[in-house]
Design an enzyme around this catalytic site. Structure first.
Site, mmCIF file in Angstrom:
data_model
loop_
_atom_site.group_PDB
_atom_site.id
_atom_site.type_symbol
_atom_site.label_atom_id
_atom_site.label_comp_id
_atom_site.label_asym_id
_atom_site.label_seq_id
_atom_site.Cartn_x
_atom_site.Cartn_y
_atom_site.Cartn_z
ATOM 1 N N HIS A 185 -50.521 -70.712 -27.382
ATOM 2 C CA HIS A 185 -49.818 -71.999 -27.209
ATOM 3 C C HIS A 185 -50.708 -73.130 -27.994
ATOM 4 O O HIS A 185 -50.386 -74.361 -28.302
ATOM 5 C CB HIS A 185 -50.367 -72.347 -25.393
ATOM 6 C CG HIS A 185 -49.191 -71.580 -24.595
ATOM 7 N ND1 HIS A 185 -49.619 -70.383 -24.258
ATOM 8 C CD2 HIS A 185 -48.172 -71.817 -24.058
ATOM 9 C CE1 HIS A 185 -48.714 -69.905 -23.367
ATOM 10 N NE2 HIS A 185 -47.850 -70.787 -23.315
ATOM 11 N N ASP A 255 -40.368 -66.886 -28.855
ATOM 12 C CA ASP A 255 -41.169 -67.422 -27.794
ATOM 13 C C ASP A 255 -41.092 -69.144 -28.158
ATOM 14 O O ASP A 255 -40.434 -69.451 -29.287
ATOM 15 C CB ASP A 255 -42.621 -67.026 -28.044
ATOM 16 C CG ASP A 255 -43.652 -67.490 -26.870
ATOM 17 O OD1 ASP A 255 -42.899 -68.157 -25.842
ATOM 18 O OD2 ASP A 255 -44.735 -66.691 -26.444
#
Length: 344
Positions: A185, A255
């Site tokens: 992230h 993702d």
């Protein structure tokens, strides 16, 4: 109401109900799905109204997904949603009682899917197939276990529970995010191990499960022994290994393209193009409305009927239930008792 096949982009919406900009974006031909977050949930009545509005925007309806794994990754936690155990809890139980743990995993999958389906959510991005090496903080107790021979049967049992309640499954994060320490992230994780090691360990659950898993999400992790690009942007990982060596013919999701781990591919359009060229069927852009707008304005992939049909196959086959139907579901009540006992 717009009639159009699902496009290859999944994005999000701002709040508890659709606004005019949301509706405009959801009608864009490049959009095929929507992912919900905790900010989109206040209570059951509101969520049911939101999902109904999303499904009513176009035909066939958009796929509505959520990250709802259990443990610390569960977007909806109140007003009738059961607090589900972490997958690590099931792995620990397996060590003492394999049969009981498998039954509990089926129960958890059934409760997870039944509660979401009752309010119009089509898909949860679960199960996590990463191995718990004790190195990755972002994975941690989201993983069932370190041993792939334990991960695979538990994930298969969870998927069985999901399927019984009318929901498909998504294995993540291929080929494995458990060894890399960095959080994709906010960083660019690198896993320096050789392919044979990854194949023997991290890929083992995917190999064992086969089509018990309906979709796969590759990791934003670079495995330099195999490719210089993260797995989700790599034809080697997606086409040669996942589609080729593993013969996987289900859906492949990227993702979230707004994550730092995706930044190596360039701007959001370049990231989508890289994921699409690698073989992903649908790309996610989350929590970055400006990037989502830039993507659907600037990316024009050629329509692919095979990929579109794959994504459409994830839509539940039977009509949506509701909370009143759920209350009469004896299997749900039994599964709920099992989950509550596990958490006691």
């Amino acid at each position: 109401m717009r009639t159009a096949p699902p496009g290859p982009v999944m994005l999000d919406v701002h709040g508890l109900e659709l606004d005019a900009e949301d509706r405009e974006l959801l009608n864009h031909p490049s959009v095929g799905g929507l992912i919900l977050f905790a900010r989109n949930f206040h209570d059951a009545r509101q969520l049911a109204a939101l999902t109904d509005a999303i499904h009513s925007v176009r035909r066939p309806p958009l796929l509505i997904a959520v990250d709802h794994e259990g443990g610390r990754v569960q977007r909806f936690k109140s007003d009738g949603f059961t607090h589900l155990p972490s997958m690590h809890t099931l792995g620990s139980r397996y060590e003492a009682d394999a049969g009981g743990a498998l039954a509990d995993a089926r129960a958890a999958g059934y409760v997870l899917a039944a509660e979401l389906r009752a309010l119009g959510v089509d898909l949860s991005f679960t199960p996590v197939l990463d191995l718990d090496y004790g190195r990755s903080g972002v994975i941690g107790d989201r993983a069932f276990h370190l041993d792939p021979a334990i991960v695979a049967p538990l994930a298969g049992a969870l998927a069985e529970g999901l399927r019984a309640a009318g929901m498909k499954s998504v294995g993540k994060h291929f080929p494995g995010h458990g060894w890399a320490e960095a959080d994709s992230h906010v960083a660019i994780p690198v896993d320096e191990r050789d392919f044979d090691t990854i194949w023997a360990l991290d890929i083992r659950p995917y190999l064992d499960l086969g089509r018990q898993i309906d979709a796969v999400m590759p990791a934003h992790v670079i495995y330099p022994a195999v490719d210089r690009m993260p797995a989700g942007f790599s034809r080697t990982w997606v086409q040669d290994i996942l589609r080729g060596k593993l013969a996987f013919d289900g859906v492949v999701f990227s993702d979230d393209l707004s994550m730092e781990g995706a930044s190596v591919a360039g701007d959001v359009v370049a990231r989508a193009e890289a994921a699409w060229d690698a073989g992903c069927d649908m790309v996610l852009v989350c929590n970055a409305r400006d990037q989502a707008v830039k993507l659907i304005d600037g990316w024009r992939p050629e329509f692919d009927s095979v990929r579109s049909a794959r994504v459409a196959s994830l839509m539940p086959a039977r009509p949506y239930g509701d909370r009143s139907v759920l209350a009469q579901d004896a299997r749900y009540r039994d599964a709920l008792d099992a989950v509550r006992s596990l958490l006691a």
